[in-house]
Design a protein around this motif. Structure first.
Motif, PDB file in Angstrom:
ATOM      1  N   ASP A  18      -6.209  -1.603  -4.999  1.00  0.00           N
ATOM      2  CA  ASP A  18      -5.425  -1.979  -4.048  1.00  0.00           C
ATOM      3  C   ASP A  18      -5.705  -3.031  -3.685  1.00  0.00           C
ATOM      4  OD1 ASP A  18      -3.399  -2.376  -1.803  1.00  0.00           O
ATOM      5  OD2 ASP A  18      -3.503  -0.824  -0.956  1.00  0.00           O
ATOM      6  N   GLU A  19      -5.840  -4.173  -3.407  1.00  0.00           N
ATOM      7  CA  GLU A  19      -6.312  -5.211  -2.474  1.00  0.00           C
ATOM      8  C   GLU A  19      -8.220  -5.515  -3.051  1.00  0.00           C
ATOM      9  OE1 GLU A  19      -5.098  -7.099   0.438  1.00  0.00           O
ATOM     10  OE2 GLU A  19      -2.678  -6.688   0.877  1.00  0.00           O
TER      11      GLU A  19
ATOM     12  N   THR B 290       0.837  -0.991  -0.255  1.00  0.00           N
ATOM     13  CA  THR B 290       0.223   0.021   0.401  1.00  0.00           C
ATOM     14  C   THR B 290       0.915   1.378   0.308  1.00  0.00           C
ATOM     15  OG1 THR B 290      -1.897  -0.746   0.772  1.00  0.00           O
ATOM     16  CG2 THR B 290      -2.259   1.235   1.307  1.00  0.00           C
TER      17      THR B 290
ATOM     18  N   GLN C  11      -7.013   0.869  -0.732  1.00  0.00           N
ATOM     19  CA  GLN C  11      -7.416  -0.508  -0.079  1.00  0.00           C
ATOM     20  C   GLN C  11      -8.411  -0.274   0.853  1.00  0.00           C
ATOM     21  OE1 GLN C  11      -3.943  -1.741   1.649  1.00  0.00           O
ATOM     22  NE2 GLN C  11      -4.871  -4.305   2.306  1.00  0.00           N
TER      23      GLN C  11
HETATM   24 MG   LIG Z   1      -2.107  -2.978   2.428  1.00  0.00          MG
END
Ligand SMILES: [Mg+2]
Ligand SMILES: Nc1ncnc2c1ncn2[C@@H]1O[C@H](COP(=O)(O)OP(=O)(O)OP(=O)(O)O)[C@@H](O)[C@H]1O
Lengths: 229, 282
Positions: free
Chosen positions: A156-157, A41, A83
């Motif tokens: 992000d994810e 991140t 995220q």
């Molecule tokens: Mg992360």
């Protein structure tokens, strides 16, 4: 298209990234992997400019953007989905899309194009974004990124903590966007999804790149070993 | 009985002034994490603007501009380097506040000055004097304007976005620095308008702002950061509480009572009257 060289950054005195370099070619899907807390991140935040780089450079289309503000990078064609399926909770779904389309100085038609990718959002347009499920919020977050008409999408994810049925939809959407020529820089913790989507892998450990390679060069077993605790 | 009722317009107009002051504070605090002690001196600047112009209606827009520009300069020159560091901004702006008060003393002298109220505000209806009504009207106009700005204009929606999630706003293409400047300008300008309003109910002096800034911060904390509804309710409640506490006891005891009530309230609701709620934040 995106080129990161010797990037260092962190929080206050705590350095997290120690000289990270990576490339994303036009139309390529690059997947960054690594254990929890290795700095994935942090890397994306520094690439988009939310965190300042303490050393190294970020270039986009050959232009040095290391010192640009996040909104300037967005206007150059980068989009970021942070995220945790974030949205503006008190605004409606449409409000979330409108504010982004306006800020990015794109025509309203960009919203329709984004809703083609995420049709599940259409019946929810008037709903307050804070009341959506996590999966719906993630789709909204990705639609918000798309209305800026990006050439590079940074995710992000996107499948973290989301109900399985929507994970499939999100994976399919990423697949389609990538197939349509969009470059993607993806952080993904599920190896099977990453292996299905990625052209290239970048594996981080301790704030450094420990392995990088094309999807064919890197077998699932090897990645699994590198990611093992 | 009439004496008791007479406190009502006094309390409501104090609440109205507190509201005009707190609107700026609640957004600079909620949006940027800035505790701006110099906000009180923007009130003072607005009041002296009315003194210099000698015309109430002309003073309103001019005071808004004067105080707004002062806020903008302060934000650009100093405060923006200390965002999200409330304690540092507190010390910094406290210093600025003292400097501005001294400046006012040098320019206008230490003694209070009186701004003559326009003749059309003499009198009243029933227990409601026109000057107090005018102040309440000003606060209503201020709240409506802020509400329209926040919900009906592009820039206002961007402001809301920055308040809710600064990083997300920045990565959505919003120039957060510009939004911050604008919030500071509008918030400080409203303090200037509050200053003009205060000339209708009392004398003007270099320390004018210090009498109101603490109560305005209480409104911000009790109302919930960056919350329009909360600020409105808390300002009215605090204005009434102030005036009735003063009515039943005396000025200094009233302050103690107000503080005690706010602290007791915050024990029950530490987050203030209203908070931003969402699944993301919970
Ligand atoms: Mg992360
Ligand atoms: N805001 C912050 N302030 C201070 N340290 C932080 C902050 N955010 C992250 N860190 C630290 O920086 C390191 C890297 O965090 P980062 O969030 O980049 O990891 P990650 O690889 O994204 O992890 P995850 O898989 O859990 O998302 C961690 O040690 C973390 O504790």
């Amino acid at each position: 298209m995106l080129s990161v060289t010797g990037l260092e950054s962190g929080y206050g005195r705590a350095r997290v990234l120690f000289g990270v370099s990576l490339e994303v070619e036009p139309g390529q899907l690059v997947c960054v992997m690594g254990r929890n807390g290795v700095g994935k991140t942090t890397l994306l935040n520094t690439v988009i400019g939310v965190l300042p780089a303490t050393a190294g450079t970020v270039t986009f289309d050959g232009r040095d953007i290391t010192r640009l503000k996040p909104h300037e990078r967005v206007r150059l064609g980068m989009a970021y989905v942070p995220q945790g399926h974030q949205c503006f909770p008190t605004l409606s779904v449409l409000g979330n899309l409108l504010i982004t389309v306006e800020a990015a100085k794109q025509p309203r038609a960009a919203i329709d194009a984004a809703l083609e990718v995420f049709p599940a959002l259409r019946p929810l347009l008037k709903r307050s974004a804070g009341h959506l499920s996590g999966g719906q919020q993630q789709q909204l977050a990705m639609a918000r990124a798309l209305v800026t008409k990006p050439r590079l999408l940074i995710l992000d994810e996107p499948t973290e903590g989301i109900q399985p049925s929507i994970v499939l939809e999100i994976e399919a959407a990423i697949q389609r966007l990538h197939a349509a020529g969009l470059a993607v820089l993806l952080v993904e913790q599920y190896l099977d999804i990453a292996l299905r989507l990625a052209d290239r892998f970048v594996i981080l450990d301790g704030g450094q790149v420990v392995r990088t390679g094309a999807a064919e060069e890197l077998h699932g077993e090897e990645v699994r070993r590198l990611l093992a605790v | 009985m009439p004496a008791f009722l007479n406190q009502l317009p006094i309390g409501l107009s104090i609440g109205a002034v507190l509201l005009l002051i707190a609107l700026g504070l609640t957004f600079t605090f909620g949006q940027m994490g800035v505790i701006n002690m110099a906000h009180g001196e923007f009130i003072m600047a607005g009041a002296y603007t009315a003194f210099l112009l000698g015309d109430l209606l002309a003073a309103l827009p001019v005071a808004f501009l004067v105080a707004g520009v002062m806020g903008l300069v302060l934000e650009r020159a100093a405060i923006r380097h200390f965002y999200r560091r409330p304690l540092d901004t507190l010390l910094l702006t406290w210093g600025v506040s003292l400097v501005l008060q001294q400046l006012a003393r040098d320019l206008f002298g230490a003694p209070n000055v009186q701004v003559p109220a326009p003749s059309w505000l003499a009198g009243g209806v029933g227990i409601l004097p026109y000057n107090r009504l005018f102040i309440m009207g000003l606060a209503v106009a201020g709240v409506v304007a802020v509400w329209v700005y926040l919900t009906r204009t592009k820039l206002g929606r961007r402001t809301q976005a920055v308040v809710q999630n600064r990083q997300l706003a920045a990565t959505s293409g919003i120039d957060t620095g510009r939004v911050d400047m604008l919030t500071f300008f509008i918030g400080s300008g409203l303090a200037g308008v509050a200053g003009v309003a205060l000339t209708l109910i009392g004398p003007v002096g270099p320390a004018l702002g210090t009498y109101y800034i603490v109560d305005a911060f209480l409104v911000v904390v009790a109302g919930g950061l960056g919350q329009l509804r909360g600020a409105v309710l808390a300002a009215i409640a605090l204005g009434l509480l102030n005036s009735y506490a003063e009515f039943w006891s005396d000025a200094s005891l009233a302050k103690v009572i107000v503080f005690a009530v706010v602290i007791a309230f915050l024990q029950v609701r530490p987050q203030g009257l209203f908070v931003l709620r969402s699944r993301v934040l919970t």
